[in-house]
Design an enzyme around this catalytic site. Structure first.
Site, mmCIF file in Angstrom:
data_model
loop_
_atom_site.group_PDB
_atom_site.id
_atom_site.type_symbol
_atom_site.label_atom_id
_atom_site.label_comp_id
_atom_site.label_asym_id
_atom_site.label_seq_id
_atom_site.Cartn_x
_atom_site.Cartn_y
_atom_site.Cartn_z
ATOM 1 N N HIS A 74 0.835 -1.200 0.000
ATOM 2 C CA HIS A 74 0.000 0.000 0.000
ATOM 3 C C HIS A 74 0.870 1.251 0.000
ATOM 4 C CE1 HIS A 74 -3.497 2.529 1.254
ATOM 5 N NE2 HIS A 74 -2.572 3.186 1.936
ATOM 6 N N GLU A 75 1.895 1.286 0.848
ATOM 7 C CA GLU A 75 2.761 2.465 0.932
ATOM 8 C C GLU A 75 3.610 2.622 -0.335
ATOM 9 O OE1 GLU A 75 2.111 4.501 3.134
ATOM 10 O OE2 GLU A 75 0.921 3.185 4.426
ATOM 11 N N HIS A 77 1.498 4.239 -2.937
ATOM 12 C CA HIS A 77 1.420 5.691 -2.765
ATOM 13 C C HIS A 77 2.585 6.375 -3.495
ATOM 14 C CE1 HIS A 77 -1.967 6.723 -0.293
ATOM 15 N NE2 HIS A 77 -1.622 5.922 0.704
ATOM 16 N N GLU A 128 -6.327 6.980 -1.153
ATOM 17 C CA GLU A 128 -6.233 5.761 -0.348
ATOM 18 C C GLU A 128 -6.838 4.577 -1.094
ATOM 19 O OE1 GLU A 128 -4.609 5.145 2.499
ATOM 20 O OE2 GLU A 128 -3.877 7.203 2.231
#
EC number: 3.4.24.-
Length: 279
Positions: A142-143, A146, A215
């Site tokens: 997930h990071e 980003h 997100e």
């Protein structure tokens, strides 16, 4: 945490610029004549403040959290962490980020940095202790997503535009309120600062809306890297109190009900899980 640190740094820089433009420049005999000159100044300082915040983001994040960047893995856990981030970064097509651990006991992680090929991924001790390896891998994905999506840079551009409007309209309205008064006086300065705070809070609604949208994008990116089931499992692990903790923090500031949704930087975990299940 990534968004909060960015916004706090940006706010501090705007206050500094506010002092400079409302006190220092008039003391030097420099007056901004006309709305055109004011708009140029607002654009310069608004975008400048946002990009300085982005440029400082890694340094601020490391110093404020006490994160320790892993230069050389000291144990199997750190070795797994670095190797997993390296693999995910290669899959996502970005340069290897710095990997750090900080001492927070909450289950948390964040990514930041001005350059997608020189970013930072940091995880809390609480995350390493409270999640399985599959769940940790999903959070790391997930990071990394980003970073790959360029979310910090896009956030910076949006914040810069918001800053420009905040600076411009704060001074336009302050000029109306203090009509006939001295532009560099204390009354004018206090009016500008108060209006910047109010308009800054309103601008954060727009910035946080963008953050919530991104997100979902990072969740989708993580699902493509490690599979949706791992990402769903990680979010379900977080459900045990994260929503109620966030609600309590917002309520402490007098933000309740629908207003809390407007000021939240993340969508609800239920909404994120539902979006992943619909992929």
């Amino acid at each position: 945490m990534r968004i909060m640190l960015f916004l706090l740094t940006n706010f501090a820089i705007l206050i500094t610029f506010g002092v400079f433009t409302t006190i220092v420049l008039p003391m030097l005999g420099i007056q901004l004549e006309g709305q055109g000159a004011l708009l140029v100044m607002a654009l310069f300082f608004g975008m400048g403040g946002s990009f300085i915040s982005l440029w400082m983001s890694k340094f601020i994040a490391i110093k404020s959290t006490g994160a320790q960047v892993i230069k050389q893995p000291r144990n199997e856990e750190e070795r797994w962490l670095v190797n997993t981030v390296a693999r995910l970064a290669k899959q996502a097509g970005i340069g290897m980020p710095d990997v750090a651990i900080y001492g927070g006991q909450e289950v948390n992680a964040f990514a930041t940095g001005a350059n997608r090929n020189s970013a930072l991924v940091a995880v809390s001790v609480g995350l390493l202790r409270g999640m399985t390896r599959d769940e940790q891998e999903a959070v790391l994905a997930h990071e990394v997503s980003h970073i790959a999506n360029g979310d910090m840079v896009t956030l910076t551009l949006i914040q810069g535009v918001m800053n420009t409007f905040v600076i411009y309209f704060a001074r336009i309205i302050a000029n109306v309120i203090n009509r006939g008064g001295q532009q560099g006086g204390i009354a004018y300065f206090m009016t500008v600062m108060a209006l910047q705070v109010v308009f800054g809070i309103l601008a954060s609604v727009v910035v946080n809306w963008f953050s919530r949208r991104r997100e979902f994008g990072a969740d989708a990116g993580a699902a493509r890297l490690v599979g949706p089931q791992k990402m769903i499992a990680a979010l379900q692990r977080l459900k045990g109190g994260a929503d109620s903790q966030l609600e309590g923090q917002l309520t402490a500031f007098g933000i309740k009900g629908k207003a809390s949704d407007m000021f939240a930087t993340h969508p609800s975990l239920d909404a994120r899980i539902a979006a992943l299940r619909n992929m």
